[in-house]
Structures are given as C-alpha cells and as structure tokens.
Design an enzyme around this catalytic site. Structure first.
Site, PDB file in Angstrom:
ATOM      1  N   GLY A 181       0.746  -0.930   0.075  1.00 31.54           N
ATOM      2  CA  GLY A 181      -0.167  -0.002  -0.181  1.00 31.54           C
ATOM      3  C   GLY A 181       0.820   1.290   0.269  1.00 31.54           C
ATOM      4  O   GLY A 181       2.261   1.222  -0.188  1.00 31.54           O
ATOM      5  N   CYS A 186       1.993  10.276   1.102  1.00 34.96           N
ATOM      6  CA  CYS A 186       2.760   9.894  -0.074  1.00 34.96           C
ATOM      7  C   CYS A 186       2.607  10.558  -1.354  1.00 34.96           C
ATOM      8  O   CYS A 186       1.404  10.978  -1.765  1.00 34.96           O
ATOM      9  CB  CYS A 186       2.456   8.403  -0.387  1.00 34.96           C
ATOM     10  SG  CYS A 186       3.118   7.485  -1.861  1.00 34.96           S
ATOM     11  N   ARG A 280      20.946  15.817   1.718  1.00 32.90           N
ATOM     12  CA  ARG A 280      20.663  16.174   0.425  1.00 32.90           C
ATOM     13  C   ARG A 280      19.641  15.577   0.095  1.00 32.90           C
ATOM     14  O   ARG A 280      18.850  14.705   0.756  1.00 32.90           O
ATOM     15  CB  ARG A 280      21.894  15.632  -0.420  1.00 32.90           C
ATOM     16  CG  ARG A 280      22.080  14.248  -0.556  1.00 32.90           C
ATOM     17  CD  ARG A 280      23.163  13.609  -1.057  1.00 32.90           C
ATOM     18  NE  ARG A 280      23.595  12.253  -0.613  1.00 32.90           N
ATOM     19  CZ  ARG A 280      22.718  11.356  -0.589  1.00 32.90           C
ATOM     20  NH1 ARG A 280      21.780  11.194  -1.363  1.00 32.90           N
ATOM     21  NH2 ARG A 280      23.086  10.285  -0.018  1.00 32.90           N
ATOM     22  N   GLU A 339     -23.563   9.528   0.787  1.00 34.76           N
ATOM     23  CA  GLU A 339     -24.595   9.398   1.767  1.00 34.76           C
ATOM     24  C   GLU A 339     -24.032   8.601   2.947  1.00 34.76           C
ATOM     25  O   GLU A 339     -24.546   8.534   3.975  1.00 34.76           O
ATOM     26  CB  GLU A 339     -25.246   8.131   0.936  1.00 34.76           C
ATOM     27  CG  GLU A 339     -26.681   7.666   1.664  1.00 34.76           C
ATOM     28  CD  GLU A 339     -27.305   6.778   0.995  1.00 34.76           C
ATOM     29  OE1 GLU A 339     -28.651   6.970   0.242  1.00 34.76           O
ATOM     30  OE2 GLU A 339     -27.292   5.513   0.984  1.00 34.76           O
ATOM     31  N   SER A 340     -22.736   7.921   2.637  1.00 29.79           N
ATOM     32  CA  SER A 340     -22.081   7.021   3.688  1.00 29.79           C
ATOM     33  C   SER A 340     -21.576   8.037   4.840  1.00 29.79           C
ATOM     34  O   SER A 340     -21.465   7.689   5.917  1.00 29.79           O
ATOM     35  CB  SER A 340     -20.703   6.440   3.362  1.00 29.79           C
ATOM     36  OG  SER A 340     -21.403   5.362   2.241  1.00 29.79           O
TER      37      SER A 340
HETATM   38  P1  IMP Z   1      -0.532   6.732   6.653  1.00 27.65           P
HETATM   39  O1  IMP Z   1      -0.711   6.036   7.597  1.00 27.65           O
HETATM   40  O2  IMP Z   1      -1.420   6.867   5.375  1.00 27.65           O
HETATM   41  O3  IMP Z   1      -0.204   8.102   6.980  1.00 27.65           O
HETATM   42  O4  IMP Z   1       0.720   5.978   5.872  1.00 27.65           O
HETATM   43  C1  IMP Z   1       1.915   5.605   6.653  1.00 27.65           C
HETATM   44  C2  IMP Z   1       2.829   4.804   5.810  1.00 27.65           C
HETATM   45  O5  IMP Z   1       3.098   5.565   4.633  1.00 27.65           O
HETATM   46  C3  IMP Z   1       4.104   4.173   6.196  1.00 27.65           C
HETATM   47  O6  IMP Z   1       3.824   2.895   7.055  1.00 27.65           O
HETATM   48  C4  IMP Z   1       4.771   3.973   4.980  1.00 27.65           C
HETATM   49  O7  IMP Z   1       4.388   2.909   4.383  1.00 27.65           O
HETATM   50  C5  IMP Z   1       4.394   5.073   3.970  1.00 27.65           C
HETATM   51  N1  IMP Z   1       5.318   6.396   3.917  1.00 27.65           N
HETATM   52  C6  IMP Z   1       6.109   6.730   4.969  1.00 27.65           C
HETATM   53  N2  IMP Z   1       7.111   7.519   4.419  1.00 27.65           N
HETATM   54  C7  IMP Z   1       6.562   7.977   3.172  1.00 27.65           C
HETATM   55  C8  IMP Z   1       6.699   8.716   1.898  1.00 27.65           C
HETATM   56  O8  IMP Z   1       7.561   9.869   2.213  1.00 27.65           O
HETATM   57  N3  IMP Z   1       6.360   8.706   0.811  1.00 27.65           N
HETATM   58  C9  IMP Z   1       5.560   7.373   0.721  1.00 27.65           C
HETATM   59  N4  IMP Z   1       5.076   6.506   1.515  1.00 27.65           N
HETATM   60  C10 IMP Z   1       5.476   6.695   2.708  1.00 27.65           C
END
Ligand code: IMP
Length: 349
Positions: A181, A186, A280, A339-340
């Site tokens: 996922g 992200c 960086r 609606e949900s």
């Molecule tokens: P959230 O629970 O939807 O906030 O997602 C958390 C998950 O996002 C983490 O467990 C990682 O798998 C993923 N993640 C963490 N940092 C990044 C990033 O910088 N880019 C994309 N995915 C990330």
C-alpha cells in the site's frame, strides 16, 4: 497504444461491506487476534509505522498495551535505534519484559546487516525491511542475505509492494509478512505516475498462494478502513497518520499565534526528511506537514478497537479468519459515498 490492464482498481471509499446475519450477542465474543507467525502475535492487529514522527519508545509502549506493535524507525544511528528498543523494554511492566512486541526497521544498503544484528541482540520480535519499492533486486539481495544471517526462526517483514507478483517474490525471497500500500503523506503517484489504489492492492495480494501474511500499510483513516482492509484479506494494518499528533509520537508540540497546538508528521521520502537524515535530497515522494495535537493515544486506540469489533459483528465474524471468509463487498457510486458520510454536516438548510 494498448492499455496494459483495464481492471478496475478500487479504493476504500469505493466499497462498503454488506451487513450479514449475525449471532454475536456481545462484542466481547469477538477475537481480533492475528498470528503473523514466528512469535509475532497481536491481540489487535495494528502496527505503527517506522517513521521518525511516529514510532519510538512511548508509541511502542502504547501500541503494546493496546495489543498491537510498533516498528522502531531507522532514521538514526544503530546505537540510537537500539537505545530506543532498550528503553522501551525498561519501561515495560516487569512481566511484559520478554513479551514486548516490538520490531526494528532496516534498509537494504550500507549498515543494514549490522543494524539487523544489533536489533536482534536487543531482542526485537521481528525485523522490517522498510523501503519504498520492495519489488526490487536490492531488496531481493538484502532479504536473501538477511534470511541466511538470521536463520529461519526470525520473522522478517518486508515491503512495500503493491502487486501479487511483488508479494509472491518477497515471499520466495524469504519474507514472512509483506507491507502493501501507500500512505497519506505519499506523493509517489503524483511524482512518478505509479501506484495502486489501497484496497485493490490488498484484494490483489490476497490471491497469493504463498505462506505469507499481508500488512495493509498506509491510507487507513478510521476503524471502518481497518475493517475493510482486514476483510479484503489483510492480517494486520500499519498506520502513521492515525497516530500522528498524539503525545506518544516523537517531537515537540508547537503553538500557533492563536494558541492552537500542533505536531509534525512527515513522509520519510519527503524533501525535509531526506535533508535532515542524508543532508541532500533526490526525488522526493512524500510531504511534510503539521497535524493538530490530539492528546493521548490510548483513547484513540480504544475507539479504533471498539469500531473494529463492531465491524466484525456486522459481518457476523467472531475471528479474523471468519471475517476473511464471510466479508462481502459492494461497490458504491459517489452518491453512495456522500450518503455514507455523516451528511447532515454539509446539508444546506
Ligand atoms: P498513513 O498511515 O496513511 O499516514 O501511511 C503511513 C505509511 O506511509 C507508512 O507506513 C509507509 O509505508 C508510508 N510512507 C512513509 N513515508 C512515506 C513517504 O515519504 N512517501 C510515501 N510513503 C511513505
């Protein structure tokens, strides 16, 4: 130009679970427990993400008390990461010392083997190979080497992948569980055009014929999403934003001019995180943001657990395997989605 695949890929909001006949008279009859194998057993299958604004000692303690676990992030020195594990153990009640369910994250280059060894010496229950693109030759090399190093008895979690081929390969390379996922912070899909809607990934990976557990990682916003992820075939969920802003997250609380309190939450591939940890940045595929300060985590975890139990009962499921067998999804239109929601809030009177 031919489309490579025309399959519809579903997100959490595209579906609902169809309520089923239930003989569950009390939600206490329900067990949420999930056995991920090799000693990793969770009473509430929820894992906090290996991120520097989420998982350190206080988070690990709170997650353990709620029946879940935490993966201590790797954005530190080996000594600092091991110190976090050690401190967490020391804060556990005495009888929970050896039962503490805690994992440690590693990468796939540099000191990753040394880090894994050190984490093992501090008795983490599992090691998590934590990279953005898990279906990659460097993960293959690292996973195979790590498996040889630690032997068959140690649980290795690895990811992230988004496809059935990805999870099958990770399993063949030695993973016991895989993170699948993408998260709320992200920006990979925007930056690179690649990715898969969250629920589809789980449904796809749940077709695996390998002996591997599925961790639905990222994109979970509430207990309804937890239930949908588990119903789609996940064995546990991994969350960051659900816990962001709580007392138990690392980092300070800061205040606005108007007195509103905030904490930071950031993607580990964000420009800000890369600059801090590597000095960086390359392609940045995450964002850094602030979230309102939300107080103590146990209250949030209790609400999530209650909602998840309730979700199991609507499917007539007493256990996770019953949920996997009984869950029936329906897709909904955008009108269904509106609606949900609690739609009185946006109603024009
Ligand atoms: P959230 O629970 O939807 O906030 O997602 C958390 C998950 O996002 C983490 O467990 C990682 O798998 C993923 N993640 C963490 N940092 C990044 C990033 O910088 N880019 C994309 N995915 C990330």
């Amino acid at each position: 130009m031919m489309l490579k695949s025309e399959r519809r890929a579903l997100s959490y909001d595209d579906v609902l679970l169809r309520p089923r006949y239930s003989e569950i008279e009390s939600r206490t009859e329900i067990s949420l427990s999930s056995d991920l194998g090799k000693g990793v057993k969770l009473k509430f299958p929820i894992i906090s993400s290996p991120m520097d604004t989420i998982s350190e000692s206080a988070m690990a303690i709170a997650m353990n008390k709620a029946g879940g676990t935490a993966v201590v992030h790797r954005y530190n020195t080996i000594e600092e990461q091991c110190r976090i594990v050690k401190v967490t153990r020391a804060l556990s009640e005495e009888d929970a010392y050896w039962d503490l369910m805690i994992g440690g994250a590693i990468g796939v280059s540099g000191d990753y083997l040394e880090r894994a060894q050190a984490l093992r010496q501090h008795f983490v229950k599992f090691i998590c190979i934590d990279v953005a693109h898990g279906h990659h030759i460097m993960v293959k090399k690292a996973l195979c080497t790590l498996r040889k190093l630690v032997g068959e008895g140690v649980h290795i979690m690895a990811g992230n992948v988004a496809t059935l081929e990805g999870i099958n390969d990770l399993a063949d390379w030695g993973a016991d569980s895989c993170n699948i996922g993408g998260g709320s912070i992200c920006s990979t899909r925007i930056q690179t055009g690649h990715g898969m809607p969250g629920l589809h990934t789980i449904l796809d990976c749940a077709q695996t014929d390998r002996d591997v557990k599925i961790i639905a990682d990222g994109g979970i916003r509430n207990s309804g999403d937890i239930v949908k992820a588990l119903a789609a075939g996940a064995d546990a969920v991994m969350c960051g934003s659900l816990f962001a802003g709580t007392i138990e997250t690392p980092g300070r609380v800061f205040e606005d001019i108007d007195g509103t309190k905030w904490k930071s939450y950031r993607g580990m591939a964000s420009k800000e995180a890369q600059l801090e940890w590597h000095g960086r940045y390359s392609s940045y595929e995450g964002v850094a943001t602030r979230v309102p300060f939300r107080g103590p985590l146990p209250d949030i975890l209790s609400d999530l657990e209650r909602g998840t139990r309730s979700g199991f009962s609507y499917s007539g499921a007493r256990t996770l395997s019953e949920l996997h067998a009984k869950a029936e999804f329906v897709t909904q239109t955008s009108a269904g989605h509106s609606e949900s929601r609690t739609h009185i809030i946006n109603r024009r009177w």
